[in-house]
Design a protein around this motif. Sequence first.
Motif, PDB file in Angstrom:
ATOM      1  N   THR A  60     -14.440 -17.849 -55.229  1.00 45.24           N
ATOM      2  CA  THR A  60     -14.563 -19.089 -55.983  1.00 45.24           C
ATOM      3  C   THR A  60     -13.256 -19.381 -56.717  1.00 45.24           C
ATOM      4  O   THR A  60     -12.384 -18.514 -56.862  1.00 45.24           O
ATOM      5  N   LYS A  61     -13.148 -20.605 -57.207  1.00 45.92           N
ATOM      6  CA  LYS A  61     -11.951 -21.026 -57.932  1.00 45.92           C
ATOM      7  C   LYS A  61     -11.690 -20.120 -59.137  1.00 45.92           C
ATOM      8  O   LYS A  61     -10.534 -19.801 -59.453  1.00 45.92           O
ATOM      9  N   LYS A  62     -12.758 -19.700 -59.791  1.00 43.75           N
ATOM     10  CA  LYS A  62     -12.635 -18.825 -60.961  1.00 43.75           C
ATOM     11  C   LYS A  62     -11.778 -17.606 -60.654  1.00 43.75           C
ATOM     12  O   LYS A  62     -10.903 -17.227 -61.446  1.00 43.75           O
TER      13      LYS A  62
ATOM     14  N   GLU B 227      -0.415 -19.005 -55.961  1.00 49.68           N
ATOM     15  CA  GLU B 227      -0.594 -19.513 -54.601  1.00 49.68           C
ATOM     16  C   GLU B 227       0.543 -19.114 -53.672  1.00 49.68           C
ATOM     17  O   GLU B 227       0.392 -19.173 -52.445  1.00 49.68           O
TER      18      GLU B 227
ATOM     19  N   LEU C 240      -9.880 -17.116 -57.663  1.00 51.14           N
ATOM     20  CA  LEU C 240      -8.611 -17.468 -57.022  1.00 51.14           C
ATOM     21  C   LEU C 240      -7.566 -17.892 -58.042  1.00 51.14           C
ATOM     22  O   LEU C 240      -6.369 -17.618 -57.876  1.00 51.14           O
ATOM     23  N   ASP C 241      -7.995 -18.544 -59.113  1.00 54.58           N
ATOM     24  CA  ASP C 241      -7.050 -19.032 -60.116  1.00 54.58           C
ATOM     25  C   ASP C 241      -6.340 -17.904 -60.866  1.00 54.58           C
ATOM     26  O   ASP C 241      -5.360 -18.147 -61.575  1.00 54.58           O
TER      27      ASP C 241
END
Length: 476
Positions: A236-238, A245, A240-241
């Motif tokens: 989830t973005k949670k 990148e 991955l952030d």
Amino acid sequence: MNKIFFLVLFLMLHVESFTQNKPNIIVIFTDDQGYADIGINGQVDDIKTPNIDLLAKNGVRMTSGYVTAPQCIPSRSGLLTGRYQQRFGLDHNGTIPLPLDEVLISQRMKKAGYVTGMTGKWHLEPNHQQKLWINKNMPELKGEKFKPSDIPFEKKEPYMSSNRGFDKTFQGYVQNYWANYSLDGKEDMEAQWIIQDGYRLDIQTNATVKFIENNSDKPFFYYTSYFAPHVPLGATKKYLDRFPEDMPQRRRYCLAMMSAIDDGVGKIKETLKKEGIEDNTVIFFISDNGAPLKLHMEDKPGVGVGWDGSKNTPWVGEKGMISEGGIRVPFIMNWPAGLPKGLVYDKPVISLDVAATCNALAGLQDTEELDGTNLIPYLNNVKKGAPHEALFWRFWGQSAIRMGDYKFLQSGQYEYLFDVTSLEHENKNLIDEYPKKAKVLKKRLQQWSRELKNSGIPVKDFNAQDAVFRNYYLKL
């Protein structure tokens, strides 16, 4: 002398305490996670696993921790039975499911009065690749290749976790779970398929936490089998952030998935503390095998088949190999009331030891059926020496033995001898320097292989992958 007296007294008092109040046990088993990918192993600087690292800082980190196979099904079978899986013919994924007459840790713990549970990946029921089982149990199926749908669920159900000694089960991979309890409080459901919303690793953490909350007033055994960082990659973005990148996408997903597991470990520990049982709960943290590097760690587009983003640094090889990269994995034990804090233990241990240790902690009699060793006396320095005289592997066309510092490995007709404690480890073949040592180890390996259901050491490649993997060594 005084130190010995107080150590013995300490252990006697604790043995009495644990006889009255047996320790809870949680086995956390990750999926295709390489040795490098816990921060405390000190091999990479991009991983973030503070809670897992804390398990080691407040417990024991095994730097020579092994599993019994470099592949999912045989490795899980070795862990849960405490027996070399070759003894019952489960050499690799494409042979048989975990036989129904094999006794699992969960069944032993139930006998000792424990409530048992599991969540996550199971992978021990019949599957469409197991031709041996299909030919014997479903002779009506003809042909060489089969589809998953060829095996009806009624054939699989006896092999599911709910029928293998687990009182409470929340078995599944992503959203589909075979469950007899729910995350919203239902405890006594009939085992059934449910759809669970959410991110797969958070679901598996929450299933663990719910079980602990429901069963904190009795001794329990729980198997948390995280489906990560195995492909298909997903986060989830949670999570991955937390990572930049500008790195290979597959690496970023792996780091995010390991961060989710790490959050889960922290949440499990918090729950144990809240329930007042943290000190008397044993936690194992182990991976089922090394990472699949696919030779070159290529960052292929997508999240499916390929490198899972994990790393086996500093070891040679990968999943599918019985070199260190395939079988030497993150291996931690944490038990605040019963183990030293911050111990780094370098003698060889193996996932087989989990069942033997659980058996002892539960107060059950020793049994010769188990191939592992109770690690507690060794980690507390009550027993001297190494827990094992030798450890063994056989997978596809490969066989190996480790005795002391040395490892003899045979791949097809090629033979190698390594000092796996040296800086060169499996980058330097010592067989010409120490031919007598190699002969002794090979003889012991052959002796072990004769005890197995399909006896012997393979002298030819099992498949094309064996020959591909051997390129790691041909330069030696």
